[in-house]
Design an enzyme around this catalytic site. Sequence first.
Site, PDB file in Angstrom:
ATOM      1  N   SER A 161       2.615   0.053   6.296  1.00 39.86           N
ATOM      2  CA  SER A 161       1.524   1.246   6.730  1.00 39.86           C
ATOM      3  C   SER A 161       0.384   0.174   7.397  1.00 39.86           C
ATOM      4  O   SER A 161       0.785  -0.464   8.129  1.00 39.86           O
ATOM      5  CB  SER A 161       1.041   1.752   5.260  1.00 39.86           C
ATOM      6  OG  SER A 161       0.194   2.865   5.588  1.00 39.86           O
ATOM      7  N   ARG A 230      -9.158  11.050  -0.582  1.00 43.69           N
ATOM      8  CA  ARG A 230      -7.847  10.774  -1.218  1.00 43.69           C
ATOM      9  C   ARG A 230      -7.151  11.984  -1.278  1.00 43.69           C
ATOM     10  O   ARG A 230      -5.653  11.699  -0.807  1.00 43.69           O
ATOM     11  CB  ARG A 230      -8.113  10.163  -2.620  1.00 43.69           C
ATOM     12  CG  ARG A 230      -6.960   9.679  -3.322  1.00 43.69           C
ATOM     13  CD  ARG A 230      -6.495   8.366  -2.406  1.00 43.69           C
ATOM     14  NE  ARG A 230      -5.368   7.845  -3.374  1.00 43.69           N
ATOM     15  CZ  ARG A 230      -4.730   6.646  -2.867  1.00 43.69           C
ATOM     16  NH1 ARG A 230      -4.845   6.415  -1.699  1.00 43.69           N
ATOM     17  NH2 ARG A 230      -3.803   6.220  -3.797  1.00 43.69           N
ATOM     18  N   ASP A 336       9.191  10.346   6.568  1.00 45.77           N
ATOM     19  CA  ASP A 336       7.545   9.717   6.932  1.00 45.77           C
ATOM     20  C   ASP A 336       6.868  11.014   7.943  1.00 45.77           C
ATOM     21  O   ASP A 336       7.414  11.011   8.904  1.00 45.77           O
ATOM     22  CB  ASP A 336       7.268   8.499   7.392  1.00 45.77           C
ATOM     23  CG  ASP A 336       6.094   7.810   7.325  1.00 45.77           C
ATOM     24  OD1 ASP A 336       5.049   8.760   7.312  1.00 45.77           O
ATOM     25  OD2 ASP A 336       5.871   6.582   7.315  1.00 45.77           O
ATOM     26  N   HIS A 366       5.959   9.178   3.321  1.00 47.37           N
ATOM     27  CA  HIS A 366       5.487   7.977   3.781  1.00 47.37           C
ATOM     28  C   HIS A 366       5.232   6.839   2.635  1.00 47.37           C
ATOM     29  O   HIS A 366       5.509   5.525   2.948  1.00 47.37           O
ATOM     30  CB  HIS A 366       3.960   7.954   4.330  1.00 47.37           C
ATOM     31  CG  HIS A 366       3.101   6.739   4.842  1.00 47.37           C
ATOM     32  ND1 HIS A 366       3.677   5.824   5.768  1.00 47.37           N
ATOM     33  CD2 HIS A 366       1.943   6.050   4.214  1.00 47.37           C
ATOM     34  CE1 HIS A 366       2.927   4.919   6.126  1.00 47.37           C
ATOM     35  NE2 HIS A 366       1.792   5.112   5.157  1.00 47.37           N
ATOM     36  N   ASP A 367       5.039   7.382   1.511  1.00 41.85           N
ATOM     37  CA  ASP A 367       4.877   6.434   0.200  1.00 41.85           C
ATOM     38  C   ASP A 367       6.465   5.823  -0.019  1.00 41.85           C
ATOM     39  O   ASP A 367       6.463   4.866  -1.023  1.00 41.85           O
ATOM     40  CB  ASP A 367       4.429   6.990  -0.847  1.00 41.85           C
ATOM     41  CG  ASP A 367       2.931   6.952  -0.945  1.00 41.85           C
ATOM     42  OD1 ASP A 367       2.331   6.406   0.039  1.00 41.85           O
ATOM     43  OD2 ASP A 367       2.206   7.637  -1.880  1.00 41.85           O
TER      44      ASP A 367
END
Length: 387
Positions: A161, A230, A336, A366-367
Site C-alpha cells: 500500500s 477511518r 483489491d 486491499h487489506d
Amino acid sequence: METGESGPSDSSWQAAVGQGGGLLRSVGIGSLELEAGGSLPSVTMAYECWGTLNAAGSNAVLIQHALTGSTHVSRGDSEENGWWEGLVGPGEVIDTDQYFVVCANMLGGCYGTTGPSSIAGDGAPYGSRFPFVTIRDSVHAEARLADQLGITSWHAVIGGSMGGARALEWAVTFPERVRRCAVVAACAASTAEQIAFAQAQVLAIRQDPNFANGDYYDGAAPTLGLGLARRIAHITYRSEAEMGTRFGRNSQAGENPISHGRLRIDGGSPVQERYQVESYLDHQARKLVGRFDANSYIVITEALMSHDVGRGRGTLEEALARTAGVEFLVAAVNSDRLYFPAQSEELAAALPGSVEVRRIDSAIGHDGFLTEVGAVGELLREQFFTD
C-alpha cells in the site's frame, strides 16, 4: 534523543546494529529541504530494527509501513505482536540471523518521527505550521537514517500500500542503494479515484468543530472527524464480498436498525440501532482514534495523494528506466478495489525487463496484503530470500 546532525550515541549504536529488536529507537538527521518548498529545521526519525548489520553494511532489509501503520513489524524483544508477525525473525522468511531489518516511521507521522504533533523550535507543537511533505521527502529522510546506521545498500526494500509507494520511490531515487524492491498492493501514481477517496477523509477531519485549523493540541482533539475518515478508508480496504459474507444485512446483537429514528433511549441517553457492518466500522474508528493523530493522518494522506514516481522524471517508462539494476517483485491482491490489480500490471509493464505480477489470493480486499502474511512471505522467500 535530541534532534541534530549527530548520530546515535555509542551505546545506542551498538543496540541498533546488534541482536534483538522490536523496540522503538530514534535518531536526529538534521534539517531537511522539502520537495514542495520550505524545510524542516530539525528532523528526528523513529525506527525499529531486528538482527545484526554486517561489516559491509549490505545485509539490511527496509520494510515500509502502510498509511496508519507503525514501525512495529515484528514482536522481537517487545511483548506486542507486529503487523507482519511471522515474517521477520530468527528462522522466518526474513531471517534476522542473516539480515538486519529496519522499519522507519514515515516523515509526518505520529510514532516518533517528526510530525505535526512534534515540538517546534518555539516550544509549541507544529500543528497547522507543519509543512506539506511527499513520499519522496520521506525517502530522502530514510536515506539519511540509513547513512546514520551505516547501511551502504539494501538487500531489499519491501512495502505494501503506501509502503509500496515508498519502496518504489526508493528504487527510483536511489537505485544504486537498492538491490531488490517489492511493491505490494500499490501503484506508480495515485489515481483520480484514490485521490477522491482521500479527499473525503481529509475533509472529514478538517470539518470537525474541534479541528481548530490543526492547532487543537491544548484542547479537544477532532476525534469525530478522524473516526469518520477511518470509516471511509476502511470501506475501501475491504471487499464487498468479504463484508457481505461476514455481516450481510444482520443487525448488531440486541439492536434493531428498523426502528423510529434508529435511536433508542438507554439510561436516558440516545443509542443508535445499527447493522453489524455499522458496528464494525464504529469499532475500527474507535481503535484508530485511540492511537493516531488527526494532523498526521492528514499529512500522510496528502503525501500519498501526491504520489507519482514519474513526477519531474519524464514518462513512467523513462522514470523507471533508472531502476534497470534493481530486481522487482510486484504483487497485487486479486480482490483489491482500492489499488486494482490492473495498476500493478501497468507498473510491471513499465519496469525495465520482464516483470510478472504475482497475485495474492484473498477475498478480504486491499487489506489482504496484511492478512495474508503466509502468501506474502512465500512470494518474498521465492524471489528475494532463497538460500
